[in-house]
Enzyme design. Structure first.
Site, PDB file in Angstrom:
ATOM      1  N   LYS A  18       0.843  -1.213   0.000  1.00  0.00           N
ATOM      2  CA  LYS A  18       0.000   0.000   0.000  1.00  0.00           C
ATOM      3  C   LYS A  18       0.867   1.247   0.000  1.00  0.00           C
ATOM      4  O   LYS A  18       2.060   1.231   0.349  1.00  0.00           O
ATOM      5  CB  LYS A  18      -0.915   0.032   1.228  1.00  0.00           C
ATOM      6  CG  LYS A  18      -0.211   0.006   2.607  1.00  0.00           C
ATOM      7  CD  LYS A  18       0.187   1.343   3.181  1.00  0.00           C
ATOM      8  CE  LYS A  18       0.742   1.213   4.605  1.00  0.00           C
ATOM      9  NZ  LYS A  18       1.614   2.299   5.035  1.00  0.00           N
ATOM     10  N   ASP A 145      -2.431  -1.553  10.632  1.00  0.00           N
ATOM     11  CA  ASP A 145      -2.735  -1.511   9.196  1.00  0.00           C
ATOM     12  C   ASP A 145      -3.426  -2.779   8.691  1.00  0.00           C
ATOM     13  O   ASP A 145      -3.866  -2.822   7.541  1.00  0.00           O
ATOM     14  CB  ASP A 145      -1.436  -1.371   8.383  1.00  0.00           C
ATOM     15  CG  ASP A 145      -0.844   0.026   8.486  1.00  0.00           C
ATOM     16  OD1 ASP A 145      -1.544   0.931   8.982  1.00  0.00           O
ATOM     17  OD2 ASP A 145       0.321   0.193   8.074  1.00  0.00           O
TER      18      ASP A 145
END
Ligand code: C5P
Length: 311
Positions: A18, A145
């Site tokens: 990401k 996350d």
């Protein structure tokens, strides 16, 4: 996450990295974590993970590619063990991880592998035995996350990072990026520790940033923002110098993702990205990857040819 193969003995998935396109720190919390507002996006830079039933008890992991722990120190093992225990399931598991995403880079590779493990193990042991809320709860215990990667695509993350609000894919512009890993890891606690909250004012505007990501927005590049850039640069002066050098020599803007050490640059298209990869290679700036975001986040069994190029 993309499912490459799924049957009753084996599930293989792709776990995307990401970028933090936007990261604002709103304050420090009583539990030591920071309250965030972030926009995260999965990109087409992938690890691959295979989960197989095994006759031997326990969870075993084999890793190829980059060096990382293969025992309980790897989040993948903790993810599998935590889910097995929550499901009161005694089967053995054999895991294989092809580690492509650099570690300690702010690219979320370990968190994505953990989320991929949760989804793959849940699928292997029978869809419906564990619901999404339970998976999200387990994901949040593994790392801030991890819940984002259960969903992927483009999403707003709040709280510690675990409260996820997806941004509709059909409404989101996609971008070509070049990601530069400077060959050295950055420590997330160290970067957060160097954050001076009095320096992060004025707050940036999340709503405005999200509008810039919409298809209906003007064609210009969004106003990327990362409150961790300053403490990252103060903590790693040699990486700050490298960022300055690549900006000066390429004439492009490189943004820090998460707490670093990777940086990303928006490029016009794949050909533009290839040219920049060449330049960065000539500069010996580190390892550079050409990729696109958001990565497809379908849960279908599919072969996606858009794997990231690297040099
Ligand atoms: O949750 P995770 O294990 O990824 O967090 C790693 C470290 O990053 C934490 O120990 C903390 O120092 C820092 N962190 C933080 N605030 C957040 C997320 C991470 O301070 N919202």
């Amino acid at each position: 996450m993309i499912v490459l193969e799924a049957n009753e003995r084996r599930v293989a998935v792709r776990a995307p990295a990401k970028l933090n396109l936007y990261l604002d720190v709103l304050g420090k919390r009583g539990d030591g974590f920071h309250e965030l507002e972030s926009v995260m996006q999965t990109i087409t830079l992938y690890d691959e993970l295979v989960v197989e039933r095994s006759d031997a008890p326990g969870v075993r992991l084999r890793v190829e590619g980059r060096e990382c722990p293969s025992g309980p120190g790897n989040l993948v093992v903790r993810a599998a063990e935590t889910l097995l225990s929550a499901m009161q399931e005694r089967t053995g598991l054999s895991l294989f991880l092809q580690k492509n995403t650099p570690l300690g880079a702010g690219l979320g590779g370990g968190s994505s592998d953990a989320a991929g493990t949760l989804l793959a193990v849940a699928r292997l042991l029978g869809e419906g035995r564990v619901d999404r809320d339970e998976l999200s709860r387990i994901a949040a215990t593994l790392g801030s996350d991890v819940p984002f990667f259960l969903i992927g695509g483009t999403a707003i993350a709040r709280g510690r990072g675990e409260r996820i609000e997806p941004i509709e894919a059909s409404d989101t512009r996609s971008f070509d990026y070049v990601v530069l890993y400077p060959g050295r890891e950055a420590s997330t606690p160290r970067v957060y520790g160097a954050l001076d909250l009095s320096l992060t004012f004025p707050r940036h505007n999340l709503r405005h940033f999200c509008q810039q990501l919409r298809r209906s927005a003007a064609d210009n590049v969004p106003n990327y923002y990362n409150a961790l850039t300053t403490p990252f640069r103060a903590s790693y002066p040699e990486l700050a110098r490298l960022q300055d050098r690549v900006v000066a020599e390429t004439g492009r803007v490189f943004h820090v993702t998460g707490s670093g050490s990777a940086m990303f640059c928006v490029v016009r298209d794949e050909a533009d990205g290839e040219g920049l990869l060449q330049e960065l290679g000539d500069m010996r700036a580190g390892e550079a990857f050409s990729c696109r975001g958001p990565a497809p986040s379908s849960d279908r069994t599919t072969a996606d040819p858009s794997a990231a190029g690297s040099r």
